[in-house]
Design a protein around this motif. Structure first.
Motif, PDB file in Angstrom:
ATOM      1  N   MET A 140     -55.970 -12.793  27.152  1.00  0.00           N
ATOM      2  CA  MET A 140     -56.118 -11.868  26.038  1.00  0.00           C
ATOM      3  C   MET A 140     -57.407 -12.128  25.276  1.00  0.00           C
ATOM      4  O   MET A 140     -57.788 -13.279  25.066  1.00  0.00           O
ATOM      5  CB  MET A 140     -54.950 -12.028  25.058  1.00  0.00           C
ATOM      6  N   ASP A 141     -58.076 -11.044  24.838  1.00  0.00           N
ATOM      7  CA  ASP A 141     -59.241 -11.211  23.980  1.00  0.00           C
ATOM      8  C   ASP A 141     -58.776 -11.543  22.559  1.00  0.00           C
ATOM      9  O   ASP A 141     -57.573 -11.665  22.289  1.00  0.00           O
ATOM     10  CB  ASP A 141     -60.134  -9.967  24.026  1.00  0.00           C
ATOM     11  N   CYS A 245     -62.425  -9.358  41.759  1.00  0.00           N
ATOM     12  CA  CYS A 245     -63.418  -8.759  40.872  1.00  0.00           C
ATOM     13  C   CYS A 245     -64.742  -9.503  40.846  1.00  0.00           C
ATOM     14  O   CYS A 245     -65.805  -8.889  40.850  1.00  0.00           O
ATOM     15  CB  CYS A 245     -62.846  -8.665  39.455  1.00  0.00           C
ATOM     16  N   THR A 246     -64.685 -10.821  40.815  1.00  0.00           N
ATOM     17  CA  THR A 246     -65.911 -11.606  40.648  1.00  0.00           C
ATOM     18  C   THR A 246     -66.537 -12.023  41.975  1.00  0.00           C
ATOM     19  O   THR A 246     -67.732 -12.311  42.041  1.00  0.00           O
ATOM     20  CB  THR A 246     -65.641 -12.871  39.824  1.00  0.00           C
ATOM     21  N   GLY A 247     -65.722 -12.095  43.033  1.00  0.00           N
ATOM     22  CA  GLY A 247     -66.205 -12.606  44.308  1.00  0.00           C
ATOM     23  C   GLY A 247     -66.282 -14.118  44.351  1.00  0.00           C
ATOM     24  O   GLY A 247     -66.580 -14.695  45.395  1.00  0.00           O
ATOM     25  N   GLU A 248     -66.016 -14.773  43.217  1.00  0.00           N
ATOM     26  CA  GLU A 248     -66.013 -16.232  43.167  1.00  0.00           C
ATOM     27  C   GLU A 248     -64.650 -16.774  43.591  1.00  0.00           C
ATOM     28  O   GLU A 248     -63.682 -16.023  43.719  1.00  0.00           O
ATOM     29  CB  GLU A 248     -66.361 -16.694  41.749  1.00  0.00           C
ATOM     30  N   TYR A 249     -64.598 -18.087  43.801  1.00  0.00           N
ATOM     31  CA  TYR A 249     -63.353 -18.712  44.258  1.00  0.00           C
ATOM     32  C   TYR A 249     -62.694 -19.424  43.083  1.00  0.00           C
ATOM     33  O   TYR A 249     -63.335 -20.204  42.382  1.00  0.00           O
ATOM     34  CB  TYR A 249     -63.626 -19.669  45.418  1.00  0.00           C
ATOM     35  N   ALA A 250     -61.429 -19.110  42.871  1.00  0.00           N
ATOM     36  CA  ALA A 250     -60.712 -19.643  41.716  1.00  0.00           C
ATOM     37  C   ALA A 250     -59.233 -19.811  42.046  1.00  0.00           C
ATOM     38  O   ALA A 250     -58.709 -19.163  42.954  1.00  0.00           O
ATOM     39  CB  ALA A 250     -60.876 -18.709  40.518  1.00  0.00           C
ATOM     40  N   GLY A 297     -58.102  -7.792  35.953  1.00  0.00           N
ATOM     41  CA  GLY A 297     -59.487  -7.894  36.380  1.00  0.00           C
ATOM     42  C   GLY A 297     -60.362  -8.645  35.407  1.00  0.00           C
ATOM     43  O   GLY A 297     -59.973  -9.642  34.791  1.00  0.00           O
ATOM     44  N   MET A 298     -61.575  -8.148  35.242  1.00  0.00           N
ATOM     45  CA  MET A 298     -62.564  -8.802  34.378  1.00  0.00           C
ATOM     46  C   MET A 298     -62.421  -8.258  32.952  1.00  0.00           C
ATOM     47  O   MET A 298     -63.283  -7.535  32.436  1.00  0.00           O
ATOM     48  CB  MET A 298     -63.959  -8.575  34.939  1.00  0.00           C
ATOM     49  N   TRP A 299     -61.292  -8.640  32.319  1.00  0.00           N
ATOM     50  CA  TRP A 299     -60.978  -8.115  30.998  1.00  0.00           C
ATOM     51  C   TRP A 299     -61.975  -8.574  29.934  1.00  0.00           C
ATOM     52  O   TRP A 299     -62.094  -7.953  28.872  1.00  0.00           O
ATOM     53  CB  TRP A 299     -59.555  -8.504  30.589  1.00  0.00           C
ATOM     54  N   GLN A 300     -62.743  -9.643  30.234  1.00  0.00           N
ATOM     55  CA  GLN A 300     -63.765 -10.110  29.289  1.00  0.00           C
ATOM     56  C   GLN A 300     -65.024  -9.244  29.341  1.00  0.00           C
ATOM     57  O   GLN A 300     -65.882  -9.342  28.472  1.00  0.00           O
ATOM     58  CB  GLN A 300     -64.170 -11.553  29.583  1.00  0.00           C
ATOM     59  N   GLY A 301     -65.150  -8.420  30.402  1.00  0.00           N
ATOM     60  CA  GLY A 301     -66.344  -7.612  30.579  1.00  0.00           C
ATOM     61  C   GLY A 301     -67.461  -8.368  31.263  1.00  0.00           C
ATOM     62  O   GLY A 301     -67.326  -9.549  31.603  1.00  0.00           O
ATOM     63  N   GLU A 325     -71.039   0.294  35.284  1.00  0.00           N
ATOM     64  CA  GLU A 325     -71.459   1.665  35.564  1.00  0.00           C
ATOM     65  C   GLU A 325     -70.262   2.593  35.361  1.00  0.00           C
ATOM     66  O   GLU A 325     -69.711   2.625  34.262  1.00  0.00           O
ATOM     67  CB  GLU A 325     -72.085   1.755  36.957  1.00  0.00           C
ATOM     68  N   ASP A 326     -69.810   3.331  36.401  1.00  0.00           N
ATOM     69  CA  ASP A 326     -68.687   4.249  36.166  1.00  0.00           C
ATOM     70  C   ASP A 326     -67.392   3.753  36.810  1.00  0.00           C
ATOM     71  O   ASP A 326     -66.481   4.533  37.098  1.00  0.00           O
ATOM     72  CB  ASP A 326     -69.012   5.659  36.661  1.00  0.00           C
ATOM     73  N   VAL A 327     -67.296   2.449  37.007  1.00  0.00           N
ATOM     74  CA  VAL A 327     -66.092   1.853  37.602  1.00  0.00           C
ATOM     75  C   VAL A 327     -65.399   0.975  36.558  1.00  0.00           C
ATOM     76  O   VAL A 327     -66.042   0.153  35.903  1.00  0.00           O
ATOM     77  CB  VAL A 327     -66.443   1.016  38.849  1.00  0.00           C
ATOM     78  N   LEU A 328     -64.092   1.162  36.427  1.00  0.00           N
ATOM     79  CA  LEU A 328     -63.299   0.306  35.542  1.00  0.00           C
ATOM     80  C   LEU A 328     -63.105  -1.039  36.217  1.00  0.00           C
ATOM     81  O   LEU A 328     -62.601  -1.123  37.334  1.00  0.00           O
ATOM     82  CB  LEU A 328     -61.933   0.958  35.269  1.00  0.00           C
ATOM     83  N   ILE A 329     -63.521  -2.114  35.544  1.00  0.00           N
ATOM     84  CA  ILE A 329     -63.433  -3.448  36.152  1.00  0.00           C
ATOM     85  C   ILE A 329     -62.469  -4.380  35.419  1.00  0.00           C
ATOM     86  O   ILE A 329     -62.112  -5.440  35.935  1.00  0.00           O
ATOM     87  CB  ILE A 329     -64.824  -4.115  36.223  1.00  0.00           C
ATOM     88  N   GLY A 330     -62.063  -3.985  34.205  1.00  0.00           N
ATOM     89  CA  GLY A 330     -61.161  -4.848  33.448  1.00  0.00           C
ATOM     90  C   GLY A 330     -60.461  -4.067  32.362  1.00  0.00           C
ATOM     91  O   GLY A 330     -60.959  -3.039  31.894  1.00  0.00           O
ATOM     92  N   ALA A 331     -59.287  -4.552  31.968  1.00  0.00           N
ATOM     93  CA  ALA A 331     -58.537  -3.858  30.930  1.00  0.00           C
ATOM     94  C   ALA A 331     -57.590  -4.827  30.235  1.00  0.00           C
ATOM     95  O   ALA A 331     -57.081  -5.767  30.846  1.00  0.00           O
ATOM     96  CB  ALA A 331     -57.748  -2.694  31.530  1.00  0.00           C
ATOM     97  N   THR A 332     -57.370  -4.573  28.958  1.00  0.00           N
ATOM     98  CA  THR A 332     -56.394  -5.311  28.159  1.00  0.00           C
ATOM     99  C   THR A 332     -55.562  -4.301  27.395  1.00  0.00           C
ATOM    100  O   THR A 332     -56.102  -3.306  26.887  1.00  0.00           O
ATOM    101  CB  THR A 332     -57.095  -6.243  27.150  1.00  0.00           C
ATOM    102  N   GLY A 333     -54.264  -4.537  27.312  1.00  0.00           N
ATOM    103  CA  GLY A 333     -53.414  -3.605  26.592  1.00  0.00           C
ATOM    104  C   GLY A 333     -52.266  -4.293  25.895  1.00  0.00           C
ATOM    105  O   GLY A 333     -51.743  -5.300  26.375  1.00  0.00           O
ATOM    106  N   ILE A 334     -51.879  -3.739  24.749  1.00  0.00           N
ATOM    107  CA  ILE A 334     -50.666  -4.146  24.047  1.00  0.00           C
ATOM    108  C   ILE A 334     -49.917  -2.880  23.654  1.00  0.00           C
ATOM    109  O   ILE A 334     -50.501  -1.961  23.065  1.00  0.00           O
ATOM    110  CB  ILE A 334     -50.979  -4.984  22.795  1.00  0.00           C
ATOM    111  N   GLY A 335     -48.647  -2.838  24.031  1.00  0.00           N
ATOM    112  CA  GLY A 335     -47.809  -1.716  23.624  1.00  0.00           C
ATOM    113  C   GLY A 335     -47.927  -0.462  24.465  1.00  0.00           C
ATOM    114  O   GLY A 335     -47.059   0.404  24.401  1.00  0.00           O
TER     115      GLY A 335
END
Length: 381
Positions: A140-141, A245-250, A297-301, A325-335
């Motif tokens: 969460m942000d 999303c990042t292509g990194e290993y985690a 995804g990348m909710w931090q942007g 660009e025009d692709v949604l890469i991250g999202a945060t939601g409450i409610g």
């Protein structure tokens, strides 16, 4: 994950078991050995067990999971201080978490929020201490995490953020412990009958020393879930795989990732060599005492990306969208429970939004319309 529901009283101990039928493994032709793996010999393809026996293998899957992290706090090993990880932990917590008991929980991450609801339902006097500036900081942000904090306070739970437990001192008197909590405002000493640690987990990979298997935060795996050693695979909390999303290993210590890892590893181990993981998406959906929150995804942007948000604190609602660009890469939601599946779908499918990106920047609640317009267009084209 089932233990908090057992603490609430929704399920008995048997309900926490993954297998409920006697002879489950026998019926599937699986030999179950209760022992600890002490060493893997990848050259001779053998596994040394704590019983002294050695088992050979053709293919090997490491799914050893994770264990709770115990913070280095004086008094952390005292009786009455517990993690919430095993049935033994659950029994100890249930014995002490009586109505009115003073309980301090260290940590306010994803699992911790499920635990705190179980404690609140037991009608204890609960205080939560989190080191970061908000609750659920890894999903969460700042706005969302502090909305969850405010919700907990609204539900009569005391919450310290930017707080660090510096000592757990056993005392004589009405309560078992005095717990010192350091915040920017100073040190507060709290009474406690029970202390619960929920400060994260660490992959169980210690036994791999000398095996030749490459370990970083977890065990490195490729797109087939195979390690750097031929015929040895890994999955779940112990595996460090590619992030979609990042292509990194985690390491993603979440149930959806473990499920996907296990399926792909199994398919490759039995010869279905085309089973590949293109990367797992970081996703979390959390219910904190009735307040639903999610992140994908990348909710931090990203640097150079665009974002939009709508904050309705009085209605306990919040949405934040992140774009590349025009692709949604991250999202945060409450409610906004109606948007959970759409957020994941747009991010995972990497659907170009075109003109709908600007419409979402103006009003992020148009997610459903954007999803339908862009997916129908993709099908028609």
């Amino acid at each position: 994950m089932a233990i908090p529901y057992h603490l609430i009283g929704n399920i008995e101990e048997e309900g926490t078991h993954l297998r409920h039928k006697a002879g489950h493994f026998d019926d599937l032709g699986i030999e179950l050995i209760n022992a600890r793996v002490e060493k893997i010999d990848s050259v001779n393809k053998t596994v040394q067990l704590s019983t002294g026996k050695t088992e050979s293998y053709d293919k090997l899957l490491i799914a050893s999971g994770s264990r709770p992290v115990s913070p280095p706090i004086p008094g952390i090993g005292e009786p009455g201080v517990h993690s919430c990880w095993t049935l033994e932990d659950a029994r100890s917590i249930a014995a002490l978490a009586k109505p009115g008991a003073k309980v301090i929980q260290i940590g306010a991450g994803f699992i911790a929020c499920i635990i705190l609801e179980a404690l609140a339902r037991r009608k204890v006097d609960l205080t939560v201490v989190e080191m970061e500036d908000r609750m659920v900081p890894r999903m969460m942000d700042s706005i969302a995490g502090n909305m969850i904090k405010d919700w907990c306070i609204h539900k009569k739970i005391d919450v310290f953020t930017n707080g660090q437990v510096t000592e757990i001192k056993k005392v004589d008197g009405a309560h078992t412990f005095e717990v010192s909590v350091k915040t920017p405002a100073g040190v507060t000493v709290l009474d406690a009958d029970l202390v619960i640690t929920a400060t994260g987990v660490r992959p169980c990979a210690d036994f791999l020393e000398g095996s030749g298997i490459e370990v970083d935060d977890g065990i490195f795996v490729d797109k087939n879930m195979q390690t750097n050693v031929a015929d040895i695979y890994a999955s779940g909390d112990v595996a460090q795989g590619k992030d979609f999303c990042t292509g990194e290993y985690a390491v993603q210590a979440i149930q959806p990732t473990a499920t996907e890892h296990g399926l792909i590893a199994a398919q490759n181990m039995v010869g279905l060599d085309n089973a590949e993981c293109g990367g797992t998406i970081n996703m979390n959906v959390l219910d904190t005492m009735g307040l639903i929150s999610c992140s994908f995804g990348m909710w931090q942007g990203i640097e150079g990306g665009e974002s939009c948000q709508l904050v309705e604190k009085d209605k306990w609602r919040y949405i934040n969208l992140q774009f590349d660009e025009d692709v949604l890469i991250g999202a945060t939601g409450i409610g906004h429970t109606q948007h959970v599946g759409i957020m994941r779908g747009l991010i995972q499918a990497e659907i170009p939004l075109g003109e709908w990106k600007n419409k979402l920047l103006e009003n992020p609640l148009q997610l459903m319309a954007a999803y339908l317009a862009c997916t129908q267009s993709a099908v028609i084209n």
